[in-house]
Design a protein around this motif. Structure first.
Motif, PDB file in Angstrom:
ATOM      1  N   ASN A 234      -9.133 -11.885  11.277  1.00 16.04           N
ATOM      2  CA  ASN A 234      -7.675 -12.104  11.304  1.00 16.04           C
ATOM      3  C   ASN A 234      -7.194 -12.952  10.133  1.00 16.04           C
ATOM      4  OD1 ASN A 234      -7.285 -10.688  13.809  1.00 16.04           O
ATOM      5  ND2 ASN A 234      -8.195 -12.451  14.834  1.00 16.04           N
ATOM      6  N   MET A 235      -7.746 -12.695   8.958  1.00 14.20           N
ATOM      7  CA  MET A 235      -7.337 -13.436   7.773  1.00 14.20           C
ATOM      8  C   MET A 235      -6.115 -12.793   7.119  1.00 14.20           C
ATOM      9  SD  MET A 235     -11.037 -14.307   6.029  1.00 14.20           S
ATOM     10  CE  MET A 235     -11.961 -15.763   6.547  1.00 14.20           C
ATOM     11  N   ILE A 236      -5.427 -13.569   6.313  1.00 18.95           N
ATOM     12  CA  ILE A 236      -4.258 -13.124   5.548  1.00 18.95           C
ATOM     13  C   ILE A 236      -4.704 -12.860   4.116  1.00 18.95           C
ATOM     14  CG2 ILE A 236      -1.986 -13.810   4.678  1.00 18.95           C
ATOM     15  CD1 ILE A 236      -1.897 -15.754   7.142  1.00 18.95           C
ATOM     16  N   VAL A 237      -4.216 -11.780   3.515  1.00 25.11           N
ATOM     17  CA  VAL A 237      -4.584 -11.434   2.148  1.00 25.11           C
ATOM     18  C   VAL A 237      -3.356 -11.498   1.248  1.00 25.11           C
ATOM     19  CG1 VAL A 237      -5.532  -9.662   0.619  1.00 25.11           C
ATOM     20  CG2 VAL A 237      -6.458  -9.937   2.934  1.00 25.11           C
ATOM     21  N   ASN A 238      -3.364 -12.421   0.306  1.00 24.84           N
ATOM     22  CA  ASN A 238      -2.322 -12.526  -0.714  1.00 24.84           C
ATOM     23  C   ASN A 238      -2.867 -11.915  -2.000  1.00 24.84           C
ATOM     24  OD1 ASN A 238      -0.838 -15.205  -2.652  1.00 24.84           O
ATOM     25  ND2 ASN A 238       0.135 -13.317  -2.004  1.00 24.84           N
ATOM     26  N   PHE A 239      -2.167 -10.930  -2.560  1.00 24.32           N
ATOM     27  CA  PHE A 239      -2.715 -10.204  -3.697  1.00 24.32           C
ATOM     28  C   PHE A 239      -1.681 -10.019  -4.790  1.00 24.32           C
ATOM     29  CE2 PHE A 239      -0.802  -7.071  -0.967  1.00 24.32           C
ATOM     30  CZ  PHE A 239      -0.244  -6.126  -1.816  1.00 24.32           C
ATOM     31  N   HIS A 240      -2.157 -10.031  -6.014  1.00 23.94           N
ATOM     32  CA  HIS A 240      -1.328  -9.774  -7.178  1.00 23.94           C
ATOM     33  C   HIS A 240      -0.906  -8.310  -7.175  1.00 23.94           C
ATOM     34  CE1 HIS A 240      -0.004 -10.118 -11.391  1.00 23.94           C
ATOM     35  NE2 HIS A 240      -0.542  -8.917 -11.553  1.00 23.94           N
ATOM     36  N   SER A 241       0.367  -8.052  -7.407  1.00 21.46           N
ATOM     37  CA  SER A 241       0.871  -6.683  -7.396  1.00 21.46           C
ATOM     38  C   SER A 241       0.426  -5.931  -8.653  1.00 21.46           C
ATOM     39  CB  SER A 241       2.406  -6.691  -7.320  1.00 21.46           C
ATOM     40  OG  SER A 241       2.839  -7.260  -6.111  1.00 21.46           O
ATOM     41  N   GLN A 242      -0.345  -4.873  -8.447  1.00 25.76           N
ATOM     42  CA  GLN A 242      -0.754  -4.010  -9.552  1.00 25.76           C
ATOM     43  C   GLN A 242      -1.286  -2.700  -8.968  1.00 25.76           C
ATOM     44  OE1 GLN A 242      -4.076  -6.473 -11.270  1.00 25.76           O
ATOM     45  NE2 GLN A 242      -5.295  -4.634 -10.890  1.00 25.76           N
ATOM     46  N   GLY A 243      -0.987  -1.591  -9.630  1.00 28.96           N
ATOM     47  CA  GLY A 243      -1.464  -0.302  -9.173  1.00 28.96           C
ATOM     48  C   GLY A 243      -0.715   0.170  -7.942  1.00 28.96           C
ATOM     49  N   GLU A 244       0.460   0.769  -8.127  1.00 31.06           N
ATOM     50  CA  GLU A 244       1.322   1.111  -6.993  1.00 31.06           C
ATOM     51  C   GLU A 244       0.626   2.019  -5.984  1.00 31.06           C
ATOM     52  OE1 GLU A 244       4.007  -0.380  -6.517  1.00 31.06           O
ATOM     53  OE2 GLU A 244       4.586  -1.164  -8.476  1.00 31.06           O
ATOM     54  N   ASP A 245       0.018   3.098  -6.435  1.00 34.89           N
ATOM     55  CA  ASP A 245      -0.630   4.029  -5.510  1.00 34.89           C
ATOM     56  C   ASP A 245      -1.816   3.374  -4.813  1.00 34.89           C
ATOM     57  OD1 ASP A 245       1.203   5.930  -6.290  1.00 34.89           O
ATOM     58  OD2 ASP A 245      -0.159   6.923  -7.703  1.00 34.89           O
ATOM     59  N   GLU A 246      -2.554   2.554  -5.535  1.00 36.46           N
ATOM     60  CA  GLU A 246      -3.706   1.866  -4.943  1.00 36.46           C
ATOM     61  C   GLU A 246      -3.254   0.869  -3.878  1.00 36.46           C
ATOM     62  OE1 GLU A 246      -3.179   2.270  -8.151  1.00 36.46           O
ATOM     63  OE2 GLU A 246      -4.831   3.579  -8.783  1.00 36.46           O
ATOM     64  N   MET A 247      -2.153   0.166  -4.129  1.00 34.23           N
ATOM     65  CA  MET A 247      -1.627  -0.754  -3.117  1.00 34.23           C
ATOM     66  C   MET A 247      -1.187   0.016  -1.881  1.00 34.23           C
ATOM     67  SD  MET A 247       0.430  -3.768  -5.163  1.00 34.23           S
ATOM     68  CE  MET A 247       1.462  -2.721  -6.188  1.00 34.23           C
ATOM     69  N   ASP A 248      -0.540   1.163  -2.079  1.00 35.35           N
ATOM     70  CA  ASP A 248      -0.147   2.001  -0.942  1.00 35.35           C
ATOM     71  C   ASP A 248      -1.361   2.357  -0.092  1.00 35.35           C
ATOM     72  OD1 ASP A 248       2.519   2.045  -1.655  1.00 35.35           O
ATOM     73  OD2 ASP A 248       2.427   4.013  -2.619  1.00 35.35           O
ATOM     74  N   ALA A 249      -2.414   2.824  -0.748  1.00 28.79           N
ATOM     75  CA  ALA A 249      -3.613   3.255  -0.028  1.00 28.79           C
ATOM     76  C   ALA A 249      -4.253   2.092   0.729  1.00 28.79           C
ATOM     77  CB  ALA A 249      -4.611   3.877  -1.003  1.00 28.79           C
ATOM     78  N   MET A 250      -4.320   0.922   0.102  1.00 35.26           N
ATOM     79  CA  MET A 250      -4.907  -0.245   0.742  1.00 35.26           C
ATOM     80  C   MET A 250      -4.155  -0.623   2.013  1.00 35.26           C
ATOM     81  SD  MET A 250      -5.291  -4.126  -0.829  1.00 35.26           S
ATOM     82  CE  MET A 250      -3.503  -4.340  -1.053  1.00 35.26           C
ATOM     83  N   VAL A 251      -2.850  -0.695   1.915  1.00 36.07           N
ATOM     84  CA  VAL A 251      -2.046  -1.119   3.057  1.00 36.07           C
ATOM     85  C   VAL A 251      -2.127  -0.101   4.195  1.00 36.07           C
ATOM     86  CG1 VAL A 251       0.313  -1.624   3.807  1.00 36.07           C
ATOM     87  CG2 VAL A 251      -0.519  -2.514   1.629  1.00 36.07           C
ATOM     88  N   LYS A 252      -2.079   1.181   3.858  1.00 41.07           N
ATOM     89  CA  LYS A 252      -2.129   2.220   4.889  1.00 41.07           C
ATOM     90  C   LYS A 252      -3.483   2.275   5.581  1.00 41.07           C
ATOM     91  CE  LYS A 252       1.412   5.194   2.845  1.00 41.07           C
ATOM     92  NZ  LYS A 252       1.698   6.466   2.120  1.00 41.07           N
ATOM     93  N   ALA A 253      -4.545   1.918   4.862  1.00 42.53           N
ATOM     94  CA  ALA A 253      -5.893   1.983   5.424  1.00 42.53           C
ATOM     95  C   ALA A 253      -6.249   0.769   6.267  1.00 42.53           C
ATOM     96  CB  ALA A 253      -6.921   2.145   4.306  1.00 42.53           C
ATOM     97  N   HIS A 254      -5.449  -0.291   6.178  1.00 43.48           N
ATOM     98  CA  HIS A 254      -5.785  -1.542   6.875  1.00 43.48           C
ATOM     99  C   HIS A 254      -4.552  -2.092   7.575  1.00 43.48           C
ATOM    100  CE1 HIS A 254      -9.800  -1.742   5.061  1.00 43.48           C
ATOM    101  NE2 HIS A 254      -9.226  -1.270   3.978  1.00 43.48           N
ATOM    102  N   LYS A 255      -4.130  -1.395   8.595  1.00 46.28           N
ATOM    103  CA  LYS A 255      -2.908  -1.760   9.310  1.00 46.28           C
ATOM    104  C   LYS A 255      -3.070  -3.021  10.150  1.00 46.28           C
ATOM    105  CE  LYS A 255      -1.211   3.010   9.486  1.00 46.28           C
ATOM    106  NZ  LYS A 255      -0.152   2.791   8.498  1.00 46.28           N
ATOM    107  N   ASP A 256      -4.313  -3.479  10.322  1.00 45.69           N
ATOM    108  CA  ASP A 256      -4.563  -4.672  11.128  1.00 45.69           C
ATOM    109  C   ASP A 256      -4.511  -5.953  10.313  1.00 45.69           C
ATOM    110  OD1 ASP A 256      -6.846  -3.776   9.736  1.00 45.69           O
ATOM    111  OD2 ASP A 256      -8.182  -4.902  11.072  1.00 45.69           O
ATOM    112  N   ILE A 257      -4.350  -5.852   8.994  1.00 45.27           N
ATOM    113  CA  ILE A 257      -4.374  -7.035   8.129  1.00 45.27           C
ATOM    114  C   ILE A 257      -2.964  -7.391   7.698  1.00 45.27           C
ATOM    115  CG2 ILE A 257      -5.107  -7.900   5.863  1.00 45.27           C
ATOM    116  CD1 ILE A 257      -7.641  -6.291   6.143  1.00 45.27           C
ATOM    117  N   ILE A 258      -2.664  -8.673   7.697  1.00 44.58           N
ATOM    118  CA  ILE A 258      -1.411  -9.144   7.122  1.00 44.58           C
ATOM    119  C   ILE A 258      -1.601  -9.276   5.617  1.00 44.58           C
ATOM    120  CG2 ILE A 258       0.204 -11.078   6.953  1.00 44.58           C
ATOM    121  CD1 ILE A 258      -0.241 -11.561   9.922  1.00 44.58           C
TER     122      ILE A 258
END
Length: 260
Positions: free
Chosen positions: A141-165
């Protein structure tokens, strides 16, 4: 009306090598002075990772990544409750990163990042090895703060991990900002911190609030790269947002997210 301020996005430093300010030769900066700067601005807590060079001959070295995490723990103890540390993981070092996730969890550290891939020698948020690390982060249940880069890659990451903030850093210019808004719409676990570029665009905050509400916007400055006074003024003096909205941005949203 006065506001408590929690700066969700900083990169504190113990040594000059860890100080990423571009103009540090013009500033009297130290770990002690950092505390004074924020206290004078009314900031009650800061969050974020320690950033220093982790490469040798252009190749990332795990021992240097871990040294930045060790420095974050040292600063946590040094600041006695003022600093909530974030830590680094790296997809090129999966076993070491999983061990680091477990170590930090035992230390009571539940904030990953800000992750800065371009600085640490990797690029793809959607790669298999990083996704496996996020699986471990999600279990704790950790929080992930990430630098914005790679729009499509960020989309894929968020969609694949709906349990992470996820907390995205930097609103960015118009196109990047609108992609943040799209992610906000399909992921209730997606937050945005105001550090870096973007907040200076007039009306940006109002559009954000109108698009996805006020509860997932966090104040951040990206100190010492950026001057926190500018970001405080950008929120405090914005006539397009209400005092109630300012209070949530400055501290209440972060308090709820961090459970403090």
């Amino acid at each position: 009306m006065s506001f408590e301020i929690i700066d969700f996005h900083t990169h504190p430093f113990m040594t000059p090598e860890q100080n990423i300010c571009s103009h540090k030769e013009c500033c009297d900066m130290s770990a002690d002075n950092t505390l004074g700067i924020f206290n004078r601005l009314g900031v009650s807590k800061i969050c974020g990772s320690v950033i220093a060079n982790v490469k040798e001959d252009g190749v990332p070295v795990w021992e240097k990544i871990k040294a930045n995490n060790d420095a974050a723990l040292m600063l946590r103890d040094y600041y006695k409750g003022f600093y909530i540390p974030g830590f680094h993981i790296h997809p090129d070092f999966p076993e070491e990163s999983i061990a680091e996730i477990e170590r930090m969890h035992k230390e009571g550290v539940d904030l990953v990042g800000e992750l800065v891939p371009y600085h640490d020698g990797w690029t793809d948020y959607s790669c298999y090895s990083f996704s496996a690390l996020l699986d471990e982060v999600g279990k704790r249940n950790m929080i992930v703060n990430f630098h914005s880069q790679g729009e499509d890659e960020m989309d894929a990451m968020v969609k694949a991990h709906k349990d992470i903030i996820f907390v995205a850093a930097h609103p960015g210019e118009y196109k990047a900002f609108m992609r943040h808004i799209d992610r906000m719409k399909y992921s209730e676990n997606y937050y945005l911190d105001l550090s870096g570029y973007g907040i200076f665009r007039h009306g940006m905050l109002r559009r954000a609030i109108n698009s996805f509400g006020i509860d997932r916007i966090l104040f951040g400055s990206d100190f010492p790269t950026c001057n926190p006074a500018m970001y405080i003024g950008g929120v405090l003096l914005d006539e397009l947002i209400t005092d109630t909205e300012k209070e949530k941005i400055f501290s209440l949203n972060a308090k709820r997210l961090l459970k403090i």
